[in-house]
Every structure is written in structure tokens, then in C-alpha cells.
Design an enzyme around this catalytic site. Structure first.
Site, mmCIF file in Angstrom:
data_model
loop_
_atom_site.group_PDB
_atom_site.id
_atom_site.type_symbol
_atom_site.label_atom_id
_atom_site.label_comp_id
_atom_site.label_asym_id
_atom_site.label_seq_id
_atom_site.Cartn_x
_atom_site.Cartn_y
_atom_site.Cartn_z
ATOM 1 C CB CYS A 307 -1.027 0.115 1.103
ATOM 2 S SG CYS A 307 -2.118 1.412 0.943
ATOM 3 C CB CYS A 487 -4.053 3.498 -3.658
ATOM 4 S SG CYS A 487 -3.310 4.309 -1.791
#
Length: 555
Positions: A307, A487
Site C-alpha cells: 500500500c 489505493c
């Protein structure tokens, strides 16, 4: 604490916390041995924390780490030497107690009969048959003799492993599947950003592994030590052997807390925190609430990391809290990024820059955190200059949110499955290993050039499931992964820039622009992150319900 006596002088235990040391001293122990390397688990305290607390309680403490399933004769001898040196009684620990027990057993070879070693270990709850076989066979494991055999073996019970198992069973309900994972707890890691901002409670992001495993899947609760892909075999902790017809590798990645000097000694104290660890995300929120004036640093290491937006998410949500509290102007926020750009997909940068400017954030590209001095509240960065030279920059802080460097797990990096960088070497479309046709990988451990996110694993799982069954002759065609990743960049409490993209950074929105324009901050995207994605994870992704992730097919 689950303390198990082996002898009158030695007991073993699963992972201990720094807070346990007082009770251990009160129980009469005089020494502690840590046999677990730092960084194995997201909820694992580092040795430095244990050492400080043990010393404060008057305990002797030693560090003799061993990789899971790779306890050597030399480590056994070293354990014996520590036992001879340390004040008794001694408490040794690792993740489960297995490595500590194994070291003790090896240290007793030639001093105690094998039946005695096995009996004492069995009473403590540890099966050392694999160690006996290893000793008898001169340190070699007879992979021709399997302790278990399954049609499909999945390494890792995280988001990727559970999802691919569920997707396989939704297509082939009677398929014989085993998941190998030593963890007792399964974490919803995308929620930790929200924990660090006081939106989620940490407990809501954790469930027992047993509760999330798909019905009918065999759970082998052990760590993997090595692979023998030429023989379709996996070597487990204790040198046990599991054989397979198809192998799916998805153990995630390793957070290298020791990759930054001084970090492991100061995590969770002195204003040093990270949302990348379950037990530290609440500390992030504590620090944010307590800071009314001073220096706040947020770091991002070199890629790849899981991430890639998470370092910024923590920063934006913290800044938003300070703004709402009326103290933003008194807090100097600096973002120190080892990379050269704010975000890897340019379409989303303008919206992010609006928040960077609104929050008064200083951007420092090409700066890599290399050392942290917690007591002095100083962080040192390596700065890459345009002429190729490097210099070191020291910054003071009142709080620092650190994202550690990340790499493939040790047992992957040294395996025949890895590429030169240590990641599993797979085809970016089919997720099949480039050398071993019956081996697949997905999630953070693969060398595909996509973002390492839960959203990527959710899209990859149906692709791998279909292609595994195609290899078995149970379906036709070949599924392909397009590199999708997502994201949700939490730019403020209540708004998100929802970045979605494919291989090559091609923007790939899931929703019509009138509903969610991913390049602009959106309240609908926040609602998705806060209210929709957690139940979607637990009740859809981990259950084989493939909403919006049906794989593309080729004939």
C-alpha cells in the site's frame, strides 16, 4: 501467558510481550531467551522492547534468533551454552515455543536419550518427530516420505491465501485444499490507517484464523522452512514434509524493522510509531491527539512496499485532526519520501497537492530514513543529490510515523521460486511461476509490477483459482490479471481520493464519474472505505464472492 515446563530448569512459551516481564520475574524465573527473529509478524514486539523490560525487572536476557524450520545443530549447541551460563530457571520463547523446544532438544542430543527428549517435549505439547528424523538422517529430510499430501497447497492465510482458497472452492467445492500458516489471528490490515486516525478500533480489524478459513479447507498450523518444487514438496517447521499437485504461494512480505538503525529499540515510545503494526496504530492516534505544537515527520522507504499510499494517508489524517483542533499552524509537517514523486500515478497528484498545500506540508523527495534516535528525538535521512552523491540530513521530531523497508520473507528469498530480488518469479498476467508450471503466486510476494494492495489480491485470486483448475484439467481457457490495484487516499476525515489503476499506471475507475470521480476528493469514497469495504472484505472477498472481479479470459 502459556508457560510450559520442559525440565526443572527450563520452560518455553509462545510470543511474550514487554509487559509480561514483571509477571515472569514474579513467577521466579531469572533469565529469558528470545528465539524469534524480529519482524516475523505485524503484531510482534521487537527484541529491544523485551530486553529493556526484562532488564528493568532484574532478569538476564539473551537473543538467539532462528528462522522458522531452520534451527541448526550450531544453534542447538549455542542454546546449550546459554543454559550453562544463565541463572536458572530459564524461560525461552519464540512464536509458538517450537523453535525454543527444538534448540533444547538438539542441545540434549547425546546427553539425554531420544525417548526422554520426545516424552518431555510431548508433555509440553510439542511434536518433535521431525527433529528426530533429521538427527537420525544426518540433518537431511527424506522428502520422499510425506507427512501429508493434498491436491492444492496454499502458503499463507492472509487476504490472498483465504481469498484464493474461497475462489477455488466456489468453482470446485470438493477440491482437497490445505492452507499452511502458523498465525492464530487474521488481520484486516487496510483498516490500520483508520485505527491510527481514531476512526476504527483496533479490535475490529482482527479475527481468529479458524473463524475465517473456508469450510472444508485443511489448516496446517505451521511455518514453512523451504521448498522442493522439483519434488512437489514443502518443508515445514520441525522438518515435516507436505506434498502437493498444485502450489499457491502468498505469504505476504516482511517488514524490515532492523533496516533502520535504532528503530526497533524505540518503536512504540519516544514519539516513534507506525500504522504498519497492529499494536502500534493506536499509539499513532495517541500521539496525534497529544501533539499541539512541534515537528511531525512522516516517512516512506524505497519501493516496493505494501500500500504505497499508506504513508501519506497517515499524514493527511493527522494534519486534518490538527486543523480541526486549531493547532495546524503550530505543527511543522514534513514528508520524507525515498522516491522522486508524491504518487506513482500522475492523474491523482493534483488533488493530493491541494491538500499538501492546504496543510502546509513540506515535501522532501529522495530522502530515505536510515536511523532513529528515540531518546534524542532525532531522525537521520540519506539524501540523494542530483550529481549522484549522498549526504545525511538530521531532523528533530516530536512524533515520527515510520514506514519500514520491506522485502520478501526470508524463506522465499532463498528459495528456488525467487527471482534475483527475492520475490516469487511469476508471469504478470497468468500469475503462474515462470519455471514451475504447477506453482502460482499472488499478493505481496509476487514480482508483478502492480501496487501491493488488498484490492490487487482480490482481483488476482479469481485469476489464480481459474488457472489452477485449468492446470488440473477441470476448466478451459486461461484467466489473466490486468494489474488492477486500488489505493483509497484518505486526504481528510470524510473525504478520499480513490486511486484505481492497471499495469502501467492506466487509470481504471470502478464507478461512473458522476458517483465517484477518483481524481477528486469524494465523500462517497470515504463512505466506501469506512462502511462498505470492511464487510466486503470479511463477507465477500474471504467467502469467494467475486463482485466486480470476474477475471478476463483468453482461449
Amino acid at each position: 501467558m502459556d508457560i510450559r515446563p520442559l525440565t526443572g530448569e527450563l520452560s518455553v512459551a509462545p510470543q511474550l510481550a514487554a509487559a509480561d516481564m514483571r509477571a515472569i520475574a514474579e513467577a521466579g524465573f531469572r533469565s529469558v531467551i528470545c528465539n524469534r527473529p524480529d519482524g516475523e509478524g505485524s503484531d510482534q514486539p521487537v527484541y529491544g522492547e523485551i530486553e529493556r523490560s526484562a532488564t528493568d525487572q532484574g532478569l538476564q536476557v539473551r537473543y538467539l534468533p532462528a528462522e522458522s524450520g531452520k534451527v541448526t545443530d550450531e544453534q542447538g549447541a549455542a542454546f546449550g551454552a546459554l543454559m550453562a551460563e544463565l541463572p536458572k530457571p530459564v524461560l525461552a520463547f519464540c512464536r509458538t515455543g517450537m523453535r525454543s523446544t527444538t534448540m533444547w532438544a538438539l542441545s540434549q542430543a547425546g546427553r539425554m536419550s531420544l525417548p526422554q527428549i520426545i516424552e518431555l517435549s510431548s508433555k509440553a505439547g510439542f511434536d518433535l518427530k521431525g527433529v528426530v528424523r533429521r538427527i537420525v538422517n544426518g540433518g537431511k529430510t527424506p522428502v520422499e516420505v510425506a507427512d501429508a499430501t493434498h491436491e492444492v497447497v496454499i502458503i499463507g492465510g492472509g487476504a490472498a491465501g483465504i481469498s484464493v482458497a474461497a475462489s477455488l472452492l466456489s468453482r470446485s467445492p470438493k477440491l482437497d485444499i490445505a492452507i499452511i500458516d502458523p498465525a492464530d489471528i487474521h488481520y484486516y490490515q487496510p483498516g490500520w490507517t483508520m485505527v491510527g486516525a481514531g476512526v476504527f478500533d483496533a479490535g475490529t480489524t482482527a479475527r481468529t484464523m479458524a473463524s475465517v478459513l473456508p469450510r472444508g479447507v485443511h489448516w496446517i498450523k505451521s511455518a514453512v522452512a523451504a521448498f522442493e518444487p522439483e519434488r512437489n514438496a514443502v518443508i515445514l517447521d520441525g522438518c515435516r514434509v507436505v506434498k502437493y499437485k498444485q502450489l499457491v504461494v502468498c505469504p505476504g512480505l516482511k517488514l524490515d524493522w532492523h533496516g533502520i538503525e535504532g528503530l526497533s529499540e524505540t518503536l512504540g515510545r519516544n514519539g516513534v510509531t507506525s500504522n504498519y503494526r497492529y499494536d502500534l496504530a493506536p499509539y499513532t492516534w495517541q500521539l496525534v491527539q497529544q501533539l499541539h505544537r512541534g515537528q511531525a515527520l512522516f516517512t516512506q522507504p524505497p519501493m516496493p512496499i505494501k500500500c504505497a499510499g499508506a504513508p501519506q494517508k497517515a499524514m493527511y489524517l493527522s494534519a486534518d485532526h490538527w486543523r480541526r483542533s486549531g493547532v495546524l499552524e503550530a505543527v511543522d509537517i514534513q514528508f520524507c519520501n525515498a522516491g522522486a514523486v508524491l504518487f506513482g500515478v500522475a492523474d491523482y497528484v493534483p488533488a493530493l497537492m491541494e491538500y499538501v498545500e492546504a496543510y502546509g506540508i513540506g515535501l522532501n523527495f529522495g530522502q530515505t530514513l536510515v536511523a532513529v534516535d528515540g531518546p534524542a528525538r532525532k531522525a537521520t535521512f540519506s539524501k540523494a543529490n542530483a550529481d549522484g552523491t549522498k549526504e545525511f540530513v538530521t531532523r528533530e521530531f516530536d512524533m515520527i510515523h515510520v514506514v519500514p523497508p520491506q522485502k520478501a520473507p526470508d524463506f522465499i528469498r532463498v528459495s528456488p521460486l525467487a527471482d534475483a530480488a527475492g520475490w516469487v518469479d511469476i508471469d504478470p498476467a497468468t500469475m503462474r511461476h515462470k519455471q514451475f508450471a504447477n506453482v502460482f503466486a499472488l499478493g505481496d510476494v509476487g514480482n508483478t509490477p502492480n501496487a501491493k494492495t488488498a484490492a490487487a489480491a482480490r482481483k488476482q485470486a479469481p485469476v489464480v483459482a481459474h488457472n489452477v483448475l485449468s492446470t488440473r484439467g477441470q476448466t478451459k481457457g486461461e484467466a489473466q490479471y490486468d494489474g488492477y490495484g486500488s489505493c483509497p487516499l484518505t486526504v481528510e476525515r470524510g473525504k478520499i481520493v480513490l486511486a484505481e489503476f492497471l499495469y502501467g499506471g492506466k487509470v481504471a475507475p470502478s464507478f461512473p464519474k458522476w458517483f465517484i470521480d477518483g481524481t477528486r476528493p469524494s465523500r462517497a469514497a470515504w463512505y466506501l472505505k469506512e462502511r462498505i469495504l470492511p464487510p466486503l472484505y470479511w463477507q465477500a472477498m474471504l467467502k469467494g464472492r467475486e463482485w466486480l472481479v470476474q477475471p478476463e479470459m483468453t482461449t
